[in-house]
Write a protein that holds these residues in place. Structure first.
Motif, PDB file in Angstrom:
ATOM      1  N   LYS A   1       1.351  -1.685  -0.206  1.00 41.20           N
ATOM      2  CA  LYS A   1      -0.069  -0.098  -0.234  1.00 41.20           C
ATOM      3  C   LYS A   1       0.719   1.247  -0.007  1.00 41.20           C
ATOM      4  O   LYS A   1       0.232   2.169  -0.922  1.00 41.20           O
ATOM      5  CB  LYS A   1      -0.935   0.344   1.105  1.00 41.20           C
ATOM      6  N   GLN A   2       1.812   1.538   1.243  1.00 38.49           N
ATOM      7  CA  GLN A   2       2.465   2.477   1.215  1.00 38.49           C
ATOM      8  C   GLN A   2       3.631   2.634   0.787  1.00 38.49           C
ATOM      9  O   GLN A   2       4.166   3.561   0.818  1.00 38.49           O
ATOM     10  CB  GLN A   2       3.156   3.011   2.377  1.00 38.49           C
ATOM     11  N   GLN A   3       3.773   1.568  -0.548  1.00 36.13           N
ATOM     12  CA  GLN A   3       5.248   1.333  -1.145  1.00 36.13           C
ATOM     13  C   GLN A   3       5.375   2.783  -3.081  1.00 36.13           C
ATOM     14  O   GLN A   3       4.201   2.597  -3.008  1.00 36.13           O
ATOM     15  CB  GLN A   3       5.115   0.407  -1.677  1.00 36.13           C
ATOM     16  N   LYS A   4       5.747   3.234  -3.416  1.00 38.75           N
ATOM     17  CA  LYS A   4       5.714   4.274  -4.853  1.00 38.75           C
ATOM     18  C   LYS A   4       5.619   3.419  -5.451  1.00 38.75           C
ATOM     19  O   LYS A   4       6.684   2.318  -5.874  1.00 38.75           O
ATOM     20  CB  LYS A   4       7.170   4.804  -4.064  1.00 38.75           C
ATOM     21  N   ALA A   5       4.913   3.178  -6.530  1.00 38.38           N
ATOM     22  CA  ALA A   5       4.299   2.889  -7.401  1.00 38.38           C
ATOM     23  C   ALA A   5       5.287   2.713  -8.680  1.00 38.38           C
ATOM     24  O   ALA A   5       5.832   1.123  -9.309  1.00 38.38           O
ATOM     25  CB  ALA A   5       3.205   2.849  -8.620  1.00 38.38           C
ATOM     26  N   GLY A   6       6.647   3.555  -8.498  1.00 40.70           N
ATOM     27  CA  GLY A   6       7.553   3.219  -9.650  1.00 40.70           C
ATOM     28  C   GLY A   6       8.076   2.306  -8.684  1.00 40.70           C
ATOM     29  O   GLY A   6       9.267   1.816 -10.113  1.00 40.70           O
ATOM     30  N   THR A   7       8.897   1.661  -7.719  1.00 45.36           N
ATOM     31  CA  THR A   7       9.700   0.877  -7.521  1.00 45.36           C
ATOM     32  C   THR A   7       8.823  -0.369  -7.338  1.00 45.36           C
ATOM     33  O   THR A   7       9.333  -1.716  -7.389  1.00 45.36           O
ATOM     34  CB  THR A   7      10.090   1.335  -5.363  1.00 45.36           C
ATOM     35  N   LEU A   8       7.312  -0.449  -7.809  1.00 46.80           N
ATOM     36  CA  LEU A   8       6.922  -1.903  -8.033  1.00 46.80           C
ATOM     37  C   LEU A   8       7.479  -2.703  -8.832  1.00 46.80           C
ATOM     38  O   LEU A   8       8.071  -2.040 -10.366  1.00 46.80           O
ATOM     39  CB  LEU A   8       5.648  -2.155  -8.136  1.00 46.80           C
ATOM     40  N   SER A   9       7.511  -4.132  -8.885  1.00 43.00           N
ATOM     41  CA  SER A   9       8.351  -5.090 -10.266  1.00 43.00           C
ATOM     42  C   SER A   9       6.554  -4.893 -10.959  1.00 43.00           C
ATOM     43  O   SER A   9       6.001  -3.920 -10.982  1.00 43.00           O
ATOM     44  CB  SER A   9       7.709  -6.432  -9.564  1.00 43.00           C
ATOM     45  N   GLY A  10       6.949  -5.177 -12.578  1.00 38.96           N
ATOM     46  CA  GLY A  10       6.452  -5.716 -13.432  1.00 38.96           C
ATOM     47  C   GLY A  10       4.641  -6.356 -13.467  1.00 38.96           C
ATOM     48  O   GLY A  10       3.574  -5.228 -13.510  1.00 38.96           O
ATOM     49  N   GLY A  11       4.737  -7.048 -13.098  1.00 38.70           N
ATOM     50  CA  GLY A  11       3.544  -8.255 -12.958  1.00 38.70           C
ATOM     51  C   GLY A  11       2.927  -6.856 -11.147  1.00 38.70           C
ATOM     52  O   GLY A  11       1.520  -7.231 -11.625  1.00 38.70           O
ATOM     53  N   GLU A  12       3.452  -6.694 -10.533  1.00 41.41           N
ATOM     54  CA  GLU A  12       2.946  -5.517  -9.424  1.00 41.41           C
ATOM     55  C   GLU A  12       2.267  -4.639 -10.289  1.00 41.41           C
ATOM     56  O   GLU A  12       1.150  -4.181  -9.419  1.00 41.41           O
ATOM     57  CB  GLU A  12       3.321  -5.660  -8.142  1.00 41.41           C
ATOM     58  N   GLN A  13       3.033  -3.582 -11.115  1.00 43.67           N
ATOM     59  CA  GLN A  13       2.547  -2.606 -11.536  1.00 43.67           C
ATOM     60  C   GLN A  13       1.424  -2.680 -12.369  1.00 43.67           C
ATOM     61  O   GLN A  13       0.463  -2.693 -12.244  1.00 43.67           O
ATOM     62  CB  GLN A  13       3.636  -2.408 -12.136  1.00 43.67           C
ATOM     63  N   GLN A  14       0.904  -4.036 -13.145  1.00 42.66           N
ATOM     64  CA  GLN A  14      -0.188  -4.429 -13.651  1.00 42.66           C
ATOM     65  C   GLN A  14      -1.019  -4.013 -12.842  1.00 42.66           C
ATOM     66  O   GLN A  14      -1.887  -4.296 -12.802  1.00 42.66           O
ATOM     67  CB  GLN A  14      -0.181  -5.805 -14.023  1.00 42.66           C
ATOM     68  N   MET A  15      -1.137  -5.472 -11.368  1.00 37.28           N
ATOM     69  CA  MET A  15      -2.133  -5.060 -10.767  1.00 37.28           C
ATOM     70  C   MET A  15      -2.568  -3.835 -10.496  1.00 37.28           C
ATOM     71  O   MET A  15      -3.932  -3.709  -9.975  1.00 37.28           O
ATOM     72  CB  MET A  15      -1.569  -5.909  -9.416  1.00 37.28           C
ATOM     73  N   VAL A  16      -1.629  -2.753  -9.753  1.00 34.40           N
ATOM     74  CA  VAL A  16      -2.316  -1.875  -9.582  1.00 34.40           C
ATOM     75  C   VAL A  16      -3.114  -0.848 -10.410  1.00 34.40           C
ATOM     76  O   VAL A  16      -3.833  -0.328 -10.221  1.00 34.40           O
ATOM     77  CB  VAL A  16      -0.725  -0.854  -8.966  1.00 34.40           C
ATOM     78  N   ALA A  17      -2.549  -1.124 -11.867  1.00 34.91           N
ATOM     79  CA  ALA A  17      -2.916  -0.880 -12.938  1.00 34.91           C
ATOM     80  C   ALA A  17      -4.821  -1.049 -12.965  1.00 34.91           C
ATOM     81  O   ALA A  17      -5.684  -0.810 -13.731  1.00 34.91           O
ATOM     82  CB  ALA A  17      -2.262  -0.962 -14.343  1.00 34.91           C
ATOM     83  N   ILE A  18      -4.443  -2.223 -13.117  1.00 37.49           N
ATOM     84  CA  ILE A  18      -6.152  -3.163 -12.244  1.00 37.49           C
ATOM     85  C   ILE A  18      -6.868  -2.202 -12.352  1.00 37.49           C
ATOM     86  O   ILE A  18      -8.152  -2.413 -11.382  1.00 37.49           O
ATOM     87  CB  ILE A  18      -6.012  -4.526 -13.292  1.00 37.49           C
TER      88      ILE A  18
END
Lengths: 353, 250
Positions: B142-159
């Protein structure tokens, strides 16, 4: 890779760079600066003290203008060169409303000064906000998809136009304002007086800064601004009205310049049609020094530049003096752009911002 | 809004002979597509076939020069992007396009920007819980900056961010691109799960096999035209599709 390569200094310079000479030269300069400050402090502690306080006061006013550059750069990656002149017209508007229409002067009663200045402030903010937003609408929005150079050129063009408007309204000679604020002494440092007028100007900037932080961090409009600054298309996909948000950002930047225009007129009691150019340069350098696009950085940079200016113009032991202020500010700008383009508080982002 | 009263129809989204240009290049040469209530429709095709341009025509970022787009029976051909989001079309864009300097939570909340009940903490928290139950990993980050996530995690956030908008229609642009196989499987499970809760989905995918598995119907795009349109099952059996997009050897 392209941006990485373009940052590398060329030819013979590279040898020094690789050998780590340049950082040491930089550190050496900073050490010299502190030695110079230290010697001055021990020789004339009173002067040093008052210049410190005055530097922070002036820096807060610069900060309001610097924030305007940073806000706009943050959202559009555009240097709004007309911003300094919007600030200048803020000073003119303050003169026009406060002095010419409301008749504020040194003999006005305290009550009249308070409501008179409040009204002047509202007028200057509204005027500069609308002016800046109109500039965006007319000179920048139609060029949103044009090459980056195009809006830069219209920005310079707008700057000249506004300066000519200022010249028409103010004339070519500086215009004096009466001492509207009380000029009594708050305290003295080593025989140097710090006046109420300067204290009021400095303190007035603080709630404005707090309000801006609240706006950007806590409100819906602020979230829209931050999202638009980070990714315009993604912001649009969230349902943010991107053009409206950019317009609003210019409005806020202009309103800040309006506040600064009034405070500067009260601080220096002297305004001129070309003050936007000089002060714009100082404020722009402040924004770059702090890290352009970074809002706390803009204020920090402005306070540092305010201090540098005051020390340079006021200290007695080996100070270059006011003739050199512009050169020093420009030199700082160049050094920052060459050696630390991200500024003091900015981050080195992958996009190169 | 001057469009005539909504015509009752099975289709939530209709594209009628849409032609869209990039500058002077005609990227879509007259495309007609339908999405019915409750279904998953996929657009497949090679790079440059016009899949993403189709989505950009729908979401208002590239207005078509000719043709019509109707959403819930109303014309949205020339509506602005924020207006289209407000009508109920949310998107998880190609390349994720998160706000890198915001936290995961802030990114998810951005999805609620145009919702009428965005200030209703309870409603927003319920939706957050729904996203976290789909993607448990995000509640840890939750509190992590989105730019520091892995590709898969970023896709989860985008969805997740698109779901936070309460969409009536969800556009997914290349959700599996660049992800490790284990994430790809998970993303397609999620797509099924979201659809089973009632949200129709228009899915653009290069992974045609997975896309046709999850979709009920599909369109094959080739150089800005619809080359084939059929049930997903039939497309999977189609010899040309097999050869070109499913990588099945002769």
């Amino acid at each position: 890779m392209a941006t990485e390569a373009s940052r590398q200094p060329v030819s013979w310079f590279r040898g020094f760079y690789a050998a780590g000479v340049v950082p040491w030269v930089g550190r050496g300069l900073v050490v010299l600066l502190f030695v110079w400050l230290g010697v001055n402090l021990s020789k004339t502690p009173g002067d040093f003290g008052i210049l410190l306080v005055e530097g922070v006061t002036l820096g807060l006013v610069y900060g309001l203008v610097a924030l305007g550059y940073s806000l706009v750069y943050g959202i559009l990656e555009l240097i709004n060169f007309a911003h300094g002149d919007v600030f200048m017209l803020g000073s003119w508007m303050s003169l026009y409303i406060g002095v010419q229409k409301l008749g504020l002067d040194a003999s006005s009663s305290g009550f009249k000064v308070v409501w008179g200045l409040a009204l002047t402030l509202v007028c200057a903010m509204a005027f500069c906000g609308l002016l800046n937003a109109s500039i965006e609408r007319v000179a920048y929005r139609p060029l949103r998809n044009a090459p980056r150079l195009a809006p830069l050129i219209t920005a310079i063009g707008m700057s000249f136009i506004l300066q000519d408007v200022g010249l028409k309204q103010l004339g070519s000679a500086p215009v004096s304002l009466p001492n509207i604020l009380p000029t009594g002494t708050v305290f003295t440092i080593g025989g140097n007086k710090y006046g109420w007028d300067h204290l009021i100007v400095g303190l007035s900037a603080l709630p404005v800064l707090a309000l801006l932080v609240w706006l950007v961090q806590r409100t819906r409009q602020g979230r829209g601004m931050r999202a638009t600054a980070q990714d315009q298309e993604a912001a649009a996909m969230m349902g943010i009205n991107v053009n409206g948000t950019i317009w609003f950002t210019f409005m806020i930047a202009g309103a800040l310049a309006g506040v600064a225009g009034l405070l500067y007129a009260l601080y220096s009691t002297n305004i001129a049609y070309d003050q936007g150019f000089t002060l714009g340069l100082i404020a722009f350098t402040s924004a770059v020094l702090g890290g352009i696009g970074n809002l706390p950085g803009a204020v920090l940079g402005a306070i540092l530049i305010g201090l540098i200016q005051q020390f340079n113009e006021g200290l007695s032991w080996h100070a270059p003096g006011s003739d050199w202020t512009q050169s020093i500010v420009f030199a700082i700008l160049i050094l920052i752009l060459v050696f630390r383009p991200e500024g003091l508080l900015g981050e080195r982002t992958p996009e190169g911002g | 809004m001057s469009a005539a009263a909504a015509v009752p129809s099975d289709n939530i989204l209709e594209l009628e002979n849409v032609q869209t240009f990039y500058g002077s290049i005609e990227a879509l040469k007259g495309i007609s597509i339908e999405v019915k209530h409750g279904e998953v429709v996929t657009l497949i095709g090679a790079n440059g076939a016009g899949k993403s341009t189709t989505l950009r025509s729908i979401n208002g970022l590239n207005h078509p020069r000719r043709g019509r787009i109707r959403f819930q029976g109303r014309d949205i051909t020339h509506a602005s992007p924020h207006d289209i989001v407000e009508r109920g079309i949310a998107q998880s864009p190609e390349g994720r396009r998160l706000f890198p300097r915001m936290t995961v939570l802030e990114n998810l909340i951005m999805g609620t920007f145009q919702r009428k009940d965005r200030n209703n903490k309870k409603a927003v928290n319920e939706d957050l819980d729904r996203v976290y139950s789909l993607f448990p990993r995000l509640s840890e980050r939750k509190q992590q900056k989105a730019g520091t996530l892995s590709g898969g995690e970023q896709q989860m956030v985008a969805i997740g961010r698109a779901l936070m908008a309460h969409p009536k229609l969800l556009l997914l642009d290349e959700p599996s691109m660049g992800l490790a196989p284990i994430f790809v499987d998970r993303i397609f499970e999620i797509i099924r799960e979201i659809n089973s809760q009632g949200t129709p989905i228009l899915l653009v995918e290069q992974n045609a096999l997975m896309a046709l598995d999850v979709a009920s119907r599909g369109y094959v795009l080739e150089t800005g035209r619809v080359a084939l349109a059929d049930d997903a099952k039939k497309l999977k059996e189609n010899e040309d599709v097999k050869k070109t997009y499913l990588g099945v050897a002769d």
